[in-house]
Design a protein around this motif. Sequence first.
Motif, mmCIF file in Angstrom:
data_model
loop_
_atom_site.group_PDB
_atom_site.id
_atom_site.type_symbol
_atom_site.label_atom_id
_atom_site.label_comp_id
_atom_site.label_asym_id
_atom_site.label_seq_id
_atom_site.Cartn_x
_atom_site.Cartn_y
_atom_site.Cartn_z
ATOM 1 N N ALA A 1 116.047 -17.724 15.529
ATOM 2 C CA ALA A 1 116.940 -18.521 16.372
ATOM 3 C C ALA A 1 116.316 -18.755 17.748
ATOM 4 O O ALA A 1 116.455 -19.837 18.330
ATOM 5 C CB ALA A 1 118.287 -17.819 16.518
ATOM 6 N N ASN B 1 122.849 -17.795 15.278
ATOM 7 C CA ASN B 1 122.558 -16.479 14.697
ATOM 8 C C ASN B 1 123.870 -15.784 14.369
ATOM 9 O O ASN B 1 124.797 -15.775 15.176
ATOM 10 C CB ASN B 1 121.758 -15.619 15.677
ATOM 11 C CG ASN B 1 121.458 -14.244 15.099
ATOM 12 O OD1 ASN B 1 120.465 -14.049 14.420
ATOM 13 N ND2 ASN B 1 122.344 -13.280 15.348
ATOM 14 N N ALA C 1 119.702 -20.401 11.527
ATOM 15 C CA ALA C 1 118.804 -20.289 12.679
ATOM 16 C C ALA C 1 118.239 -21.651 13.088
ATOM 17 O O ALA C 1 117.908 -21.867 14.257
ATOM 18 C CB ALA C 1 117.655 -19.331 12.378
#
Length: 441
Positions: A162, A300, A290
Amino acid sequence: MRIVIGQGSCGIAAGAEKVRKALLNENISVPISITGCIGMCYLEPIVDIYDEDKLTRLVKVSESDAPAIAEYIKTGDRSKIENLTVTDEDSEFLSKQTRIALRNCGIINPEIIEEYIEKDGYTALKKALSITPEEVIEIIKTSGLAGRGGAGFPTWFKWNAARQSEGEEKYLICNADEGDPGAFMDRAVIESDPHNLIEGMLIGAYAIGAKHAVVYVRAEYPLAIKRLKNALEQAREKGIIGNNIFGSDFSCDFMIKAGAGAFVCGEETALIESLEGHRGMPRLKPPFPAQSGFWRKPSNINNVETFANVAWIINNGGEAFAAMGTEGSKGTKVFAVTGKVKRSGLVEIPMGKTLRDVIFDIGGGMKTDKLFKAVQMGGPSGGCIPASLIDTVIDYKALGATGAIMGSGGMVVMDESTCMVGMAKFFLDFTAKESCGKCIH
């Protein structure tokens, strides 16, 4: 001296609020406050009396016991409360555990932020903000922390993915949609130590570069939602949530979404669909959250217990967490132990302990002294582990080899009187109603 009454959902259901009111009516001259669930659910209602550093724990207290407790407070005559005092045997339920995610549960008042701060609360966030996001992720990588929601995926890897995704707008999401029958770990953490969750999420948001944090919690957890809202308001008042947190360039705010109780929304992409106002149905992957998650922005998702470990790891170092557990499963794991066991409640132990350690050593064995038959683990997606495998080590690989899974941490214990056909029918019926036909678009 002060009195603290356990008021998690289990305590309140057992009559803890009636006990509190009865004690207030006694006009006792010492403060009376509340705490969350200590984990000894089978002994509720629990009343703790603190005299400086000395703790006297009273269990299975009823409102009719209030005069005796008041008399003890006034005179110090322990004979008044001897029949309520926790036994040494029951005290072992906690002494044999290693508590990280649950370290403050049943200790602090979850409705007063100052009590969390006195336990080094938000020091980990300050520490994280003094280093780079990449360094935070490296500490989590060193710890070996894996997702505690069931999949056991490396937390650092999800955070890093992420972090590296392009885009200014990112989201950090907490999955508190605890749907497995017999599981109540996440509920207890939010009810008992909501600031620990908030701090872990803020550290995660800083690590991935998110300015928005979301807690998706099932609507059947009204007390958890109430205490989380209260904790967020208190944190916002102190500048811990919002703009330029602790004078840094990091800003982050929170929102809470109450889910409608659909089991399938425990799957992260179905949860995202629900957050966006759609029917909770899993998305095809890739793309993964992500890269394209909430509102198609990098996101996330971790569960409550995962975030509940983060502040401890930052404060104590990744190596300290990694020193516990097994080669492939680091740290501790929280289990909700229910069913035909004598001591039901919340148990947190280092990975590497066995099922026997939890069910017999900590849990006290079978409630009616009948023979142990099996333990169901991993919820509807898991399986039943028979008595012949009672010495199975608790880690992701070993439990998977039995045909069950770690899951989020539900442990439903069965004795020889349990009908396994009935158990299979229950879980198949649950799965048919909650999951079948809902896993594809």
